[in-house]
Every structure is written in C-alpha cells, then in structure tokens.
Design a protein around this motif. Structure first.
Motif, PDB file in Angstrom:
ATOM      1  N   UNK A  10     -11.912 -17.417 -20.337  1.00 14.65           N
ATOM      2  CA  UNK A  10     -12.169 -16.476 -21.408  1.00 14.65           C
ATOM      3  C   UNK A  10     -13.156 -15.389 -21.005  1.00 14.65           C
ATOM      4  N   UNK A  11     -13.347 -14.469 -21.922  1.00 14.56           N
ATOM      5  CA  UNK A  11     -14.338 -13.413 -21.705  1.00 14.56           C
ATOM      6  C   UNK A  11     -15.400 -13.486 -22.800  1.00 14.56           C
ATOM      7  N   UNK A  12     -16.461 -12.754 -22.609  1.00 14.55           N
ATOM      8  CA  UNK A  12     -17.593 -12.810 -23.536  1.00 14.55           C
ATOM      9  C   UNK A  12     -17.210 -12.382 -24.945  1.00 14.55           C
ATOM     10  N   UNK A  13     -16.343 -11.389 -25.059  1.00 15.76           N
ATOM     11  CA  UNK A  13     -15.948 -10.907 -26.381  1.00 15.76           C
ATOM     12  C   UNK A  13     -15.200 -11.989 -27.156  1.00 15.76           C
ATOM     13  N   UNK A  14     -14.342 -12.707 -26.488  1.00 14.39           N
ATOM     14  CA  UNK A  14     -13.572 -13.768 -27.139  1.00 14.39           C
ATOM     15  C   UNK A  14     -14.439 -14.976 -27.440  1.00 14.39           C
ATOM     16  N   UNK A  73      -9.024 -28.806 -30.582  1.00 17.30           N
ATOM     17  CA  UNK A  73      -9.743 -28.800 -29.313  1.00 17.30           C
ATOM     18  C   UNK A  73      -8.880 -28.213 -28.198  1.00 17.30           C
ATOM     19  N   UNK A  74      -7.617 -28.535 -28.212  1.00 12.62           N
ATOM     20  CA  UNK A  74      -6.703 -28.026 -27.189  1.00 12.62           C
ATOM     21  C   UNK A  74      -6.404 -26.538 -27.399  1.00 12.62           C
ATOM     22  N   UNK A  75      -6.251 -26.122 -28.654  1.00 14.48           N
ATOM     23  CA  UNK A  75      -5.802 -24.764 -28.963  1.00 14.48           C
ATOM     24  C   UNK A  75      -6.906 -23.734 -29.096  1.00 14.48           C
ATOM     25  N   UNK A  76      -8.141 -24.161 -29.209  1.00 15.04           N
ATOM     26  CA  UNK A  76      -9.220 -23.213 -29.511  1.00 15.04           C
ATOM     27  C   UNK A  76      -9.390 -22.155 -28.429  1.00 15.04           C
ATOM     28  N   UNK A  77      -9.866 -21.012 -28.855  1.00 14.22           N
ATOM     29  CA  UNK A  77     -10.050 -19.872 -27.960  1.00 14.22           C
ATOM     30  C   UNK A  77     -11.511 -19.464 -27.826  1.00 14.22           C
ATOM     31  N   UNK A  78     -12.394 -20.064 -28.605  1.00 18.98           N
ATOM     32  CA  UNK A  78     -13.820 -19.732 -28.497  1.00 18.98           C
ATOM     33  C   UNK A  78     -14.671 -20.911 -28.880  1.00 18.98           C
TER      34      UNK A  78
END
Length: 78
Positions: A10-14, A73-78
């Motif tokens: 991921x990136x900081x924005x996400x 837990x599996x699907x989270x993006x942040x």
C-alpha cells in the motif's frame, strides 16, 4: 500477516500512515520471510482455518460476526 502485506503493497494515502516502514527498518516480517505471494497464501489459509474452526463450533448466528472479522482481515485496504 495482513499488516505486513499492507505495509508492503500500500501507499501512505491509502493506509493513512507511512507505508514501507518495515522494509525501511529491515524488520523481519512474513513478507520478508515468505515473499508477498507466500504471505498472501498464509493469510488466506489462516482465514480459512479460522472459518473452519468457527463452523466446527456450531455457534449458530453468533458465528456471523466472527466470520466477518476473518473476511475483513483478508479484504482490508488500510
């Protein structure tokens, strides 16, 4: 495991926080030990194991919230 994957992908924005900190600190993670594909496979296997354990408990409707936590837990993006 999910946190290690998010820190790598991921990136900081996400994320809402700095990404890549683990690698920058040369921290041992499951991604560094297993690789990204291996860590994802382990995450998914753990979620499946959790779901199977919940199914075995026969808690009826009460398993729904715990099952959702495993899926989140599996699907989270942040």
């Amino acid at each position: 495991v999910a946190d290690d994957i998010l820190d790598t992908e991921s990136d900081a924005a996400t994320l809402g926080k700095a990404a890549g900190k683990d690698a920058g600190r040369n921290k041992a993670t499951l991604v560094s030990a297993l690789g990204l594909v291996g860590a994802k496979a382990r995450r998914d296997a753990l979620a499946a194991d959790a779901q199977a354990a919940l199914d075995d408990l026969c808690l009826g409707d009460r398993t729904a919230i715990l099952s959702e936590a495993a899926r989140f837990t599996v699907a989270r993006k942040n």
